[in-house]
Motif scaffolding. Structure first.
Motif, PDB file in Angstrom:
ATOM      1  N   THR A 135      -0.217  81.930   8.952  1.00 49.55           N
ATOM      2  CA  THR A 135       0.620  82.038   7.763  1.00 49.55           C
ATOM      3  C   THR A 135       1.649  83.131   8.000  1.00 49.55           C
ATOM      4  O   THR A 135       1.515  83.943   8.915  1.00 49.55           O
ATOM      5  CB  THR A 135      -0.221  82.355   6.512  1.00 49.55           C
ATOM      6  N   PHE A 136       2.662  83.145   7.146  1.00 51.96           N
ATOM      7  CA  PHE A 136       3.824  83.980   7.407  1.00 51.96           C
ATOM      8  C   PHE A 136       4.040  85.012   6.310  1.00 51.96           C
ATOM      9  O   PHE A 136       3.465  84.920   5.224  1.00 51.96           O
ATOM     10  CB  PHE A 136       5.044  83.073   7.594  1.00 51.96           C
ATOM     11  N   PRO A 137       4.841  86.041   6.560  1.00 51.11           N
ATOM     12  CA  PRO A 137       5.034  87.118   5.580  1.00 51.11           C
ATOM     13  C   PRO A 137       5.504  86.595   4.225  1.00 51.11           C
ATOM     14  O   PRO A 137       6.285  85.648   4.140  1.00 51.11           O
ATOM     15  CB  PRO A 137       6.115  87.985   6.233  1.00 51.11           C
ATOM     16  N   GLY A 138       5.003  87.224   3.167  1.00 54.07           N
ATOM     17  CA  GLY A 138       5.431  86.876   1.818  1.00 54.07           C
ATOM     18  C   GLY A 138       4.816  85.621   1.262  1.00 54.07           C
ATOM     19  O   GLY A 138       5.295  85.076   0.263  1.00 54.07           O
ATOM     20  N   ALA A 146      -5.599  79.869   3.646  1.00 56.87           N
ATOM     21  CA  ALA A 146      -5.933  79.876   5.064  1.00 56.87           C
ATOM     22  C   ALA A 146      -7.170  80.724   5.344  1.00 56.87           C
ATOM     23  O   ALA A 146      -8.008  80.377   6.186  1.00 56.87           O
ATOM     24  CB  ALA A 146      -4.750  80.380   5.883  1.00 56.87           C
ATOM     25  N   THR A 147      -7.295  81.841   4.635  1.00 56.77           N
ATOM     26  CA  THR A 147      -8.477  82.699   4.795  1.00 56.77           C
ATOM     27  C   THR A 147      -9.738  81.942   4.395  1.00 56.77           C
ATOM     28  O   THR A 147     -10.753  81.973   5.106  1.00 56.77           O
ATOM     29  CB  THR A 147      -8.332  83.972   3.949  1.00 56.77           C
ATOM     30  N   GLY A 155     -18.191  78.711   9.146  1.00 53.95           N
ATOM     31  CA  GLY A 155     -19.515  78.339   8.661  1.00 53.95           C
ATOM     32  C   GLY A 155     -19.986  76.994   9.165  1.00 53.95           C
ATOM     33  O   GLY A 155     -21.186  76.697   9.132  1.00 53.95           O
ATOM     34  N   ARG A 156     -19.060  76.185   9.646  1.00 56.74           N
ATOM     35  CA  ARG A 156     -19.390  74.869  10.193  1.00 56.74           C
ATOM     36  C   ARG A 156     -19.462  74.891  11.717  1.00 56.74           C
ATOM     37  O   ARG A 156     -19.480  73.848  12.371  1.00 56.74           O
ATOM     38  CB  ARG A 156     -18.361  73.827   9.734  1.00 56.74           C
ATOM     39  N   GLY A 157     -19.460  76.081  12.295  1.00 57.89           N
ATOM     40  CA  GLY A 157     -19.639  76.222  13.733  1.00 57.89           C
ATOM     41  C   GLY A 157     -18.366  76.166  14.548  1.00 57.89           C
ATOM     42  O   GLY A 157     -18.412  76.013  15.778  1.00 57.89           O
ATOM     43  N   ILE A 158     -17.206  76.311  13.898  1.00 60.41           N
ATOM     44  CA  ILE A 158     -15.919  76.276  14.602  1.00 60.41           C
ATOM     45  C   ILE A 158     -15.432  77.698  14.864  1.00 60.41           C
ATOM     46  O   ILE A 158     -15.518  78.569  13.992  1.00 60.41           O
ATOM     47  CB  ILE A 158     -14.867  75.528  13.760  1.00 60.41           C
ATOM     48  N   ASP A 159     -14.914  77.936  16.059  1.00 64.07           N
ATOM     49  CA  ASP A 159     -14.280  79.212  16.377  1.00 64.07           C
ATOM     50  C   ASP A 159     -12.895  79.188  15.751  1.00 64.07           C
ATOM     51  O   ASP A 159     -11.922  78.713  16.340  1.00 64.07           O
ATOM     52  CB  ASP A 159     -14.186  79.393  17.894  1.00 64.07           C
ATOM     53  N   ALA A 160     -12.801  79.677  14.516  1.00 66.06           N
ATOM     54  CA  ALA A 160     -11.545  79.626  13.764  1.00 66.06           C
ATOM     55  C   ALA A 160     -10.993  81.020  13.545  1.00 66.06           C
ATOM     56  O   ALA A 160     -11.747  81.958  13.261  1.00 66.06           O
ATOM     57  CB  ALA A 160     -11.765  78.925  12.429  1.00 66.06           C
ATOM     58  N   ARG A 161      -9.687  81.165  13.684  1.00 66.05           N
ATOM     59  CA  ARG A 161      -9.017  82.449  13.478  1.00 66.05           C
ATOM     60  C   ARG A 161      -7.831  82.251  12.525  1.00 66.05           C
ATOM     61  O   ARG A 161      -7.157  81.215  12.579  1.00 66.05           O
ATOM     62  CB  ARG A 161      -8.494  83.015  14.802  1.00 66.05           C
ATOM     63  N   HIS A 162      -7.593  83.239  11.683  1.00 69.90           N
ATOM     64  CA  HIS A 162      -6.428  83.212  10.799  1.00 69.90           C
ATOM     65  C   HIS A 162      -5.493  84.337  11.189  1.00 69.90           C
ATOM     66  O   HIS A 162      -5.877  85.510  11.179  1.00 69.90           O
ATOM     67  CB  HIS A 162      -6.871  83.371   9.338  1.00 69.90           C
ATOM     68  N   HIS A 163      -4.269  83.987  11.548  1.00 69.28           N
ATOM     69  CA  HIS A 163      -3.249  84.972  11.874  1.00 69.28           C
ATOM     70  C   HIS A 163      -2.275  85.054  10.701  1.00 69.28           C
ATOM     71  O   HIS A 163      -1.452  84.155  10.494  1.00 69.28           O
ATOM     72  CB  HIS A 163      -2.503  84.570  13.147  1.00 69.28           C
ATOM     73  N   ALA A 164      -2.396  86.118   9.923  1.00 67.11           N
ATOM     74  CA  ALA A 164      -1.553  86.297   8.740  1.00 67.11           C
ATOM     75  C   ALA A 164      -0.301  87.088   9.069  1.00 67.11           C
ATOM     76  O   ALA A 164      -0.265  87.857  10.031  1.00 67.11           O
ATOM     77  CB  ALA A 164      -2.343  86.999   7.643  1.00 67.11           C
ATOM     78  N   LYS A 165       0.734  86.859   8.252  1.00 64.52           N
ATOM     79  CA  LYS A 165       2.001  87.603   8.369  1.00 64.52           C
ATOM     80  C   LYS A 165       2.591  87.527   9.772  1.00 64.52           C
ATOM     81  O   LYS A 165       3.137  88.500  10.320  1.00 64.52           O
ATOM     82  CB  LYS A 165       1.798  89.060   7.953  1.00 64.52           C
ATOM     83  N   SER A 166       2.482  86.362  10.385  1.00 69.10           N
ATOM     84  CA  SER A 166       3.024  86.152  11.735  1.00 69.10           C
ATOM     85  C   SER A 166       4.513  85.814  11.676  1.00 69.10           C
ATOM     86  O   SER A 166       5.034  85.408  10.636  1.00 69.10           O
ATOM     87  CB  SER A 166       2.268  85.015  12.430  1.00 69.10           C
ATOM     88  N   GLU A 167       5.175  85.977  12.788  1.00 66.41           N
ATOM     89  CA  GLU A 167       6.596  85.635  12.875  1.00 66.41           C
ATOM     90  C   GLU A 167       6.737  84.114  12.853  1.00 66.41           C
ATOM     91  O   GLU A 167       6.179  83.422  13.699  1.00 66.41           O
ATOM     92  CB  GLU A 167       7.188  86.194  14.167  1.00 66.41           C
ATOM     93  N   PRO A 168       7.465  83.561  11.898  1.00 62.21           N
ATOM     94  CA  PRO A 168       7.588  82.101  11.816  1.00 62.21           C
ATOM     95  C   PRO A 168       8.591  81.547  12.817  1.00 62.21           C
ATOM     96  O   PRO A 168       9.474  82.261  13.296  1.00 62.21           O
ATOM     97  CB  PRO A 168       8.081  81.881  10.383  1.00 62.21           C
ATOM     98  N   SER A 169       8.454  80.274  13.114  1.00 58.91           N
ATOM     99  CA  SER A 169       9.475  79.588  13.902  1.00 58.91           C
ATOM    100  C   SER A 169      10.727  79.461  13.048  1.00 58.91           C
ATOM    101  O   SER A 169      10.704  79.684  11.826  1.00 58.91           O
ATOM    102  CB  SER A 169       8.980  78.199  14.305  1.00 58.91           C
TER     103      SER A 169
END
Length: 226
Positions: A135-138, A146-147, A155-169
């Motif tokens: 997700t992106f800033p603001g 996303a969190t 919780g379902r066994g997936i290696d999941a990561r959330h990258h917040a406030k990232s630089e958007p395309s």
């Protein structure tokens, strides 16, 4: 009530007939992960079917023109050799029309729905076995969703990561600037290509089922949809 918009910016490695000569002798590069994102279109189609919404996807390889970028960055080492007039036509015919379609879809949906949840679907050759939500800033609502989705996937066994406030395309930034983040919710989903190409660490169909079910559960739990 929320509507869903599914897009896939690197869906194919297709090269129009008029530009085949540009890649002569490099067809293997075009068909590699440099030219497209294997599995991305298949996954995007699954989400579009789940939420009964048309899918918006790119129609040519990113080695011809990158739908997510602007300016000189959108041209690869192959396409930067094209005359400027040809590149301008490519940008108008493909990227400009693609972005116009997305803008129109979002605008039309917001006339009928309280919110639009836009899922930009990607796969990546790196981060083996991982699902990444960006997700992106603001974008507080997108970040909240996303969190929650990341926690559900974990919780379902997936290696999941959330990258917040990232630089958007450039594409993501353009759309985010055009619509209020309280109504336009944008999340980039990126899945390791190992799931699709090698069935590891989990079968592709199993992963897709988990992704679809987990997003539905999270959205319902947050009462994003009525």
């Amino acid at each position: 009530m929320t509507s869903f918009l599914i897009s896939c910016e690197n869906a194919t490695c297709a090269v129009p007939e008029a530009h085949r000569e540009l890649f002569r002798g490099s067809e293997d590069v075009v068909e590699s992960t440099e030219g497209w994102e294997p599995g991305a279109l298949n996954l995007a189609q699954a989400f579009a079917m789940k939420y009964r919404t048309p899918l918006v996807h790119a129609d040519v390889t990113r080695l011809l023109i990158d739908f997510e970028k602007d300016g000189d960055e959108r041209w690869s080492r192959f396409s930067q050799k094209l005359p400027e007039t040809t590149r301008t036509k490519l940008a108008d015919r493909h990227v400009r029309q693609y972005r116009l379609l997305l803008n129109n879809r979002i605008g039309d949906d917001l006339k009928r729905h309280a919110q639009v949840l836009h899922l930009l679907v990607h796969t990546e050759a790196t981060n083996d076995g991982r699902v990444t939500l960006t997700t992106f800033p603001g974008a507080a609502l997108a970040e909240e969703l996303a969190t929650a989705w990341c926690i559900n996937l974990t919780g379902r066994g997936i290696d999941a990561r959330h990258h917040a406030k990232s630089e958007p395309s450039a594409l993501a930034a353009e759309l985010a600037a055009a619509f209020t983040p309280e109504r336009y919710v944008q999340i980039r989903l990126s899945v390791s290509q190992g799931f699709f190409l090698e069935g590891r660490p989990m079968r592709w169909e199993t992963l897709k089922k988990i992704l679809l079910e987990s997003l539905a559960a999270v959205v319902a739990g947050m009462e994003v949809v009525g």
